[in-house]
Design a protein around this motif. Structure first.
Motif, mmCIF file in Angstrom:
data_model
loop_
_atom_site.group_PDB
_atom_site.id
_atom_site.type_symbol
_atom_site.label_atom_id
_atom_site.label_comp_id
_atom_site.label_asym_id
_atom_site.label_seq_id
_atom_site.Cartn_x
_atom_site.Cartn_y
_atom_site.Cartn_z
ATOM 1 N N ALA A 180 5.138 -13.932 -24.699
ATOM 2 C CA ALA A 180 4.945 -14.758 -25.890
ATOM 3 C C ALA A 180 4.829 -13.859 -27.126
ATOM 4 N N SER A 181 4.889 -14.446 -28.303
ATOM 5 C CA SER A 181 4.872 -13.676 -29.543
ATOM 6 C C SER A 181 3.594 -12.854 -29.688
ATOM 7 N N TRP A 182 2.518 -13.320 -29.076
ATOM 8 C CA TRP A 182 1.245 -12.609 -29.183
ATOM 9 C C TRP A 182 1.030 -11.630 -28.030
ATOM 10 N N GLY A 183 2.041 -11.514 -27.167
ATOM 11 C CA GLY A 183 1.992 -10.519 -26.105
ATOM 12 C C GLY A 183 1.557 -11.045 -24.753
ATOM 13 N N GLY A 184 0.993 -12.206 -24.736
ATOM 14 C CA GLY A 184 0.581 -12.775 -23.460
ATOM 15 C C GLY A 184 1.727 -13.486 -22.775
ATOM 16 N N GLY A 185 1.421 -14.117 -21.679
ATOM 17 C CA GLY A 185 2.437 -14.836 -20.933
ATOM 18 C C GLY A 185 2.644 -16.234 -21.463
ATOM 19 N N THR A 186 3.877 -16.716 -21.334
ATOM 20 C CA THR A 186 4.228 -18.027 -21.859
ATOM 21 C C THR A 186 3.949 -19.141 -20.860
ATOM 22 N N PHE A 187 4.292 -18.874 -19.614
ATOM 23 C CA PHE A 187 4.189 -19.906 -18.581
ATOM 24 C C PHE A 187 2.975 -19.655 -17.693
ATOM 25 N N HIS A 188 2.742 -20.626 -16.830
ATOM 26 C CA HIS A 188 1.669 -20.455 -15.856
ATOM 27 C C HIS A 188 1.941 -19.219 -15.009
ATOM 28 N N TRP A 189 0.884 -18.490 -14.731
ATOM 29 C CA TRP A 189 1.043 -17.277 -13.973
ATOM 30 C C TRP A 189 1.317 -17.577 -12.505
ATOM 31 N N GLY A 190 2.148 -16.738 -11.902
ATOM 32 C CA GLY A 190 2.353 -16.823 -10.470
ATOM 33 C C GLY A 190 1.184 -16.183 -9.743
ATOM 34 N N LYS A 191 1.335 -16.007 -8.456
ATOM 35 C CA LYS A 191 0.257 -15.422 -7.662
ATOM 36 C C LYS A 191 0.186 -13.914 -7.816
ATOM 37 N N GLY A 192 1.249 -13.332 -8.299
ATOM 38 C CA GLY A 192 1.285 -11.885 -8.445
ATOM 39 C C GLY A 192 1.536 -11.198 -7.125
ATOM 40 N N THR A 193 1.687 -9.876 -7.215
ATOM 41 C CA THR A 193 1.859 -9.070 -6.015
ATOM 42 C C THR A 193 0.935 -7.869 -6.123
ATOM 43 N N LEU A 194 0.195 -7.602 -5.062
ATOM 44 C CA LEU A 194 -0.833 -6.568 -5.083
ATOM 45 C C LEU A 194 -0.232 -5.204 -4.789
ATOM 46 N N VAL A 195 -0.519 -4.270 -5.659
ATOM 47 C CA VAL A 195 -0.144 -2.876 -5.465
ATOM 48 C C VAL A 195 -1.422 -2.069 -5.283
ATOM 49 N N THR A 196 -1.486 -1.362 -4.185
ATOM 50 C CA THR A 196 -2.641 -0.520 -3.905
ATOM 51 C C THR A 196 -2.152 0.911 -3.693
ATOM 52 N N VAL A 197 -2.678 1.811 -4.497
ATOM 53 C CA VAL A 197 -2.278 3.215 -4.413
ATOM 54 C C VAL A 197 -3.475 4.013 -3.908
ATOM 55 N N SER A 198 -3.297 4.630 -2.778
ATOM 56 C CA SER A 198 -4.371 5.426 -2.195
ATOM 57 C C SER A 198 -4.257 6.881 -2.639
ATOM 58 N N SER A 199 -5.407 7.511 -2.764
ATOM 59 C CA SER A 199 -5.421 8.915 -3.225
ATOM 60 C C SER A 199 -5.287 9.881 -2.063
ATOM 61 N N LEU B 272 0.846 -1.181 0.000
ATOM 62 C CA LEU B 272 0.000 0.000 0.000
ATOM 63 C C LEU B 272 0.885 1.235 0.000
ATOM 64 N N VAL B 273 0.621 2.132 -0.915
ATOM 65 C CA VAL B 273 1.422 3.341 -1.024
ATOM 66 C C VAL B 273 0.507 4.513 -1.373
ATOM 67 N N GLN B 274 0.892 5.688 -0.955
ATOM 68 C CA GLN B 274 0.105 6.875 -1.275
ATOM 69 C C GLN B 274 0.384 7.326 -2.694
ATOM 70 N N SER B 275 -0.570 8.019 -3.259
ATOM 71 C CA SER B 275 -0.400 8.585 -4.591
ATOM 72 C C SER B 275 0.872 9.441 -4.629
ATOM 73 N N GLY B 276 1.662 9.245 -5.668
ATOM 74 C CA GLY B 276 2.937 9.937 -5.796
ATOM 75 C C GLY B 276 4.121 9.160 -5.264
ATOM 76 N N GLY B 277 3.847 8.067 -4.574
ATOM 77 C CA GLY B 277 4.903 7.262 -3.998
ATOM 78 C C GLY B 277 5.538 6.297 -4.990
ATOM 79 N N SER B 278 6.437 5.473 -4.467
ATOM 80 C CA SER B 278 7.188 4.538 -5.311
ATOM 81 C C SER B 278 7.186 3.139 -4.700
ATOM 82 N N LEU B 279 7.329 2.178 -5.567
ATOM 83 C CA LEU B 279 7.509 0.790 -5.161
ATOM 84 C C LEU B 279 8.447 0.109 -6.138
ATOM 85 N N ARG B 280 9.139 -0.905 -5.662
ATOM 86 C CA ARG B 280 9.994 -1.716 -6.528
ATOM 87 C C ARG B 280 9.539 -3.157 -6.430
#
Length: 118
Positions: free
Chosen positions: A99-118, A11-19
């Motif tokens: 992939a050549s068509w722009g999508g992902g090649t392998f099974h997707w991971g769980k991902g990481t959630l980014v939430t930006v508050s205003s 969770l980060v405020q608007s204007g903030g940064s994440l890596r």
């Protein structure tokens, strides 16, 4: 089977940064174009940035000028530095071999959630 593990969201405020970081099992990154994708609630997953095996980068849409993608082949890791974050950047972020068509090649991971508050 290739496994992709994303981390660094939060969770980060608007204007903030994440890596964000993405690590892959197996040596798949050095020879492939790696991409960061995101999926906001109610939306389709979209590609936001990618980096080729040669190190060339490309950014799509609102990522231009604010996000930076980088890779460390020795660590099998790809990064996404996100600056000047906006509420509309709120999404689950994923990485994958592009992939050549722009999508992902392998099974997707769980991902990481980014939430930006205003």
């Amino acid at each position: 089977q290739v496994q992709l593990v994303e981390s660094g969201g939060g969770l980060v405020q608007s204007g903030g940064s994440l890596r964000l970081s993405c690590t892959a099992s197996g040596n798949i990154m050095s020879l492939n174009t790696m991409g960061w994708y995101r999926q906001a609630p109610g939306n389709q997953r979209e590609l936001v940035a990618f980096i080729t095996s040669g190190g060339s980068t490309n950014y799509l849409g609102s990522a231009k000028g604010r996000f930076t993608i980088a890779r460390d082949n020795a660590k099998n890791t790809v990064y996404l530095q996100m600056n000047t974050l906006k509420p509309e950047d709120t999404a689950v972020y994923y990485c994958n071999v592009v992939a050549s068509w722009g999508g992902g090649t392998f099974h997707w991971g769980k991902g990481t959630l980014v939430t930006v508050s205003s």
